[in-house]
Design a protein around this motif. Structure first.
Motif, PDB file in Angstrom:
ATOM      1  N   GLY A  13       0.795  -1.222   0.000  1.00 56.04           N
ATOM      2  CA  GLY A  13       0.000   0.000   0.000  1.00 56.04           C
ATOM      3  C   GLY A  13       0.826   1.271   0.000  1.00 56.04           C
ATOM      4  N   SER A  14       2.135   1.134   0.209  1.00 57.67           N
ATOM      5  CA  SER A  14       2.980   2.326   0.226  1.00 57.67           C
ATOM      6  C   SER A  14       3.611   2.536  -1.143  1.00 57.67           C
ATOM      7  N   ILE A  15       3.293   3.661  -1.767  1.00 55.33           N
ATOM      8  CA  ILE A  15       3.818   3.929  -3.109  1.00 55.33           C
ATOM      9  C   ILE A  15       5.321   4.182  -3.030  1.00 55.33           C
ATOM     10  N   SER A  16       5.707   5.047  -2.091  1.00 57.34           N
ATOM     11  CA  SER A  16       7.129   5.355  -1.987  1.00 57.34           C
ATOM     12  C   SER A  16       7.913   4.126  -1.536  1.00 57.34           C
ATOM     13  N   GLY A  17       7.282   3.267  -0.741  1.00 58.06           N
ATOM     14  CA  GLY A  17       7.921   2.021  -0.335  1.00 58.06           C
ATOM     15  C   GLY A  17       8.201   1.132  -1.540  1.00 58.06           C
TER      16      GLY A  17
END
Lengths: 260, 353
Positions: B281-285
């Motif tokens: 769910g984390s784009i930057s992740g």
């Protein structure tokens, strides 16, 4: 009296040989607050699941404002104006308190996927309106200052209230509350019953309440339906129901034949 | 004014893509420039898979199949299209780039259709069952591609052949060789940045929150009026579209071979690992994980055959130390907010599902 807002007639559901709900009928008029009570396992939550389309009724009809809801998927029933809370809290745990309510508000939103991706002015305006609406709802439930917290980190009583706030985000005509006071202490219960009365008048919703706490039910409800083993055993004003021998039997057991 | 704000991030994506090509890339040699492209493609793959696995919470392990569908479709168009337009399959800058762009978008669309087809069973299946379907889909794609005919390379044959024949002449198990190398840093990062704009806008809009609600609690989401089926399919289609684009970028890259084995389930797992490592769910992740996991095997080149062991160890230790991934559901710009200590969820007595 006028046409009932929610008209349930002859609703039945069996799981194999187990008759979960038999011939359940209920008329809920606009603005009313009714309660559905009964011992554990009586089929109260099953009735809510039938009303909201989680289960399909095998017999009977559910009409909301004259419109037949039988067989519609849950999200369409929500769109037609029926919202609920859950006995076992079902919040969007990893999302913030604000997002929980905003998701419910999305039901009445108009802008679609492409306007979201393009951030059209219409979409931006709508997002702002949704945020404002959600914050106003949280304000009513005194949750506004916790709006940025993850909902699973809220204390238990707040989670119960957030469930009600979220349900109201869908702008329902009928609000189904499934044991909203479960697990609350006496002070919280008093506050909750005041809140339910407030919500009812402020948002003009009609409420159907499942509750175990008799004191709470007797205090705020106009009409009570008692079910046991899926069968309606009594229905009437709190006073009528209280004195009904069938109800006393269902809750306390029948006097035994030997008489001890 | 409002419309300027609507498109400016997309214009920014184009500008940034050129900055990557003419500002950043010249600082490195050819080897690192290729690595830069690999990173860009992996960013597209990880961020798009994150839409399904992270946002909508549907566990798909067949992402490379969408990549293959898009890559082969786009590859066939540029390769055979080049013969029709230019008479050969060499790089013709200008007109050829337009052909490449069109082919890439068509590849994305073909993959999106495939995503819709796979999305349909996801209406009924959950968790492991859905994962098995996506895995099976990947294998079907791989086997079908292996059964295709040899690539044609004579201009006269190609001009005489029907579209149907050409669509089946994709090289079989040997792979689709001879594709023109159109994939540049500009193209790669144009698509990567565009996808990032879309993903961030999605996550911060009502539509994106609807995706998230499906992941969080499907029953509650539908009770709140969210058509969960529709949002699952949307996630699949959108993710497949960008996987197809990544497939096209991969197909036209120097030093890669477009063959069915390359885009098998191993590749799908690589992408899943990026998403899990970055935090579902984390784009930057997902972006960070894509960068790290592209560079890692390069730095471990001597130990290349142990790559999968290192991957596995990395994943196991991640699952033990940080089960929510690097960033969890949060973004890098949200990290300054201290996470609240999560208490165990209190359940009411006698709660029923």
């Amino acid at each position: 009296m006028s046409e009932p807002l929610l008209d349930v007639s002859g609703l039945s559901l069996a799981f194999g040989g187990l008759k979960a709900v038999t011939d359940f009928s209920l008329k809920l008029h606009k603005g009313e607050l009714q309660a559905l009570i009964g011992p554990n396992g009586a089929g109260k939550t099953t009735i809510f699941n039938l009303l909201t389309g989680v289960y399909r009724p095998q017999q009977g009809e559910v009409r909301l404002g004259g419109r037949l809801l039988n067989g519609l998927p849950t999200h369409k029933i929500a769109a037609s104006g029926m919202a609920r809370t859950f006995q076992n809290i079902r919040l969007f745990g990893d999302l913030t308190v604000l997002d929980n309510v905003r998701i419910a508000c999305h039901l009445r939103a108009r802008a679609g996927l492409f306007s979201a991706l393009l951030r059209t002015p219409a979409h931006v305006a709508e997002e702002a309106a949704i945020r404002e609406k959600a914050m106003a709802l949280l304000e009513v439930f005194s949750l506004a200052d916790r709006h940025a917290e993850l909902s699973r980190n809220l204390p238990y009583g707040d989670q119960r209230r957030l469930e009600i706030a979220r349900a109201l985000g869908t702008e329902p005509k009928v609000l189904l509350l499934d044991e909203p006071a479960a697990g609350m202490n006496p002070q919280e219960k008093v506050a909750l019953s005041e809140l339910i009365t407030l919500v009812r008048h402020r948002f003009g919703v009609t409420v159907l309440l499942i509750e175990h706490d008799m004191a709470l039910v007797m205090k705020i409800c106009e009409r009570i339906t008692v079910i046991d083993h899926g069968v309606t055993i009594a229905s009437g004003s709190p006073l009528e129901v209280q004195g009904n021998p069938a109800v006393i039997e269902a809750y306390l057991g029948a006097p035994s034949a030997e008489g001890h | 004014m409002g419309y300027l704000r609507a498109v400016s991030p997309f214009l920014g994506a184009i500008v940034l893509a050129f900055v990557m090509q003419f500002g950043v890339a010249p600082m490195f040699g050819a080897y690192y420039q290729k690595l830069l492209i690999d990173i860009g493609i992996n960013i597209v793959l990880a961020v798009s898979l994150n839409l399904v696995n992270g946002f909508a919470g549907q566990f798909s392990i067949g992402h490379a199949a969408f990549m293959a569908v898009g890559g082969y479709a786009a590859g066939a168009i540029t390769y055979y299209g080049s013969f029709h337009v230019f008479g050969d399959a060499l790089v013709h800058h200008g007109q050829g780039d337009v052909l490449f762009l069109a082919a890439t978008l068509v590849g994305g669309c073909v993959a999106a259709v495939a995503g819709w087809v796979v999305g349909l069973p996801s209406l009924r299946l959950k968790g492991d069952y859905l994962a098995i379907v996506t895995l099976g889909f990947g294998e079907i794609v791989r086997v079908l591609l292996q059964l295709t005919d040899d690539v044609m390379f004579k201009r006269a044959d190609i001009e005489a052949a029907s579209v149907g024949t050409l669509a089946l002449a994709l090289g079989g198990a040997l792979g689709f060789g001879g594709l023109p190398f159109y994939t540049s840093i500009v193209w790669t990062y144009f698509f990567a940045f565009t996808l990032l704009v879309i993903a961030v806008r999605l996550k911060t809009s009502g539509e994106g929150r609807a995706f998230l609600s499906v992941r969080e609690n499907e029953i509650a989401a539908s009770a709140m009026g969210i058509d969960t089926t529709r949002y699952k399919v949307r996630a699949f289609v959108l993710a497949a579209f960008f996987a197809g684009i990544a497939g096209s970028l991969f197909a036209h890259e120097i030093g890669t071979t477009l063959n069915p084995r390359e885009l098998g389930f191993q590749k799908s797992f690589d992408i899943v690992i990026m998403v899990v490592l970055g935090g579902m769910g984390s784009i930057s992740g997902a972006v960070l994980a894509a960068i790290v996991l592209t560079l890692l095997p390069e730095f471990l080149r001597e130990a290349a055959s142990y790559r999968m062991i290192i991957y596995a160890l990395l994943l196991i230790s991640m699952m033990i130390l940080r089960p929510q991934g690097l960033f969890g559901v949060r973004e890098v710009w949200e990290l300054y907010r201290r996470p609240k200590v999560s208490r165990p969820q209190v359940r009411p007595p006698g709660s029923l599902p």
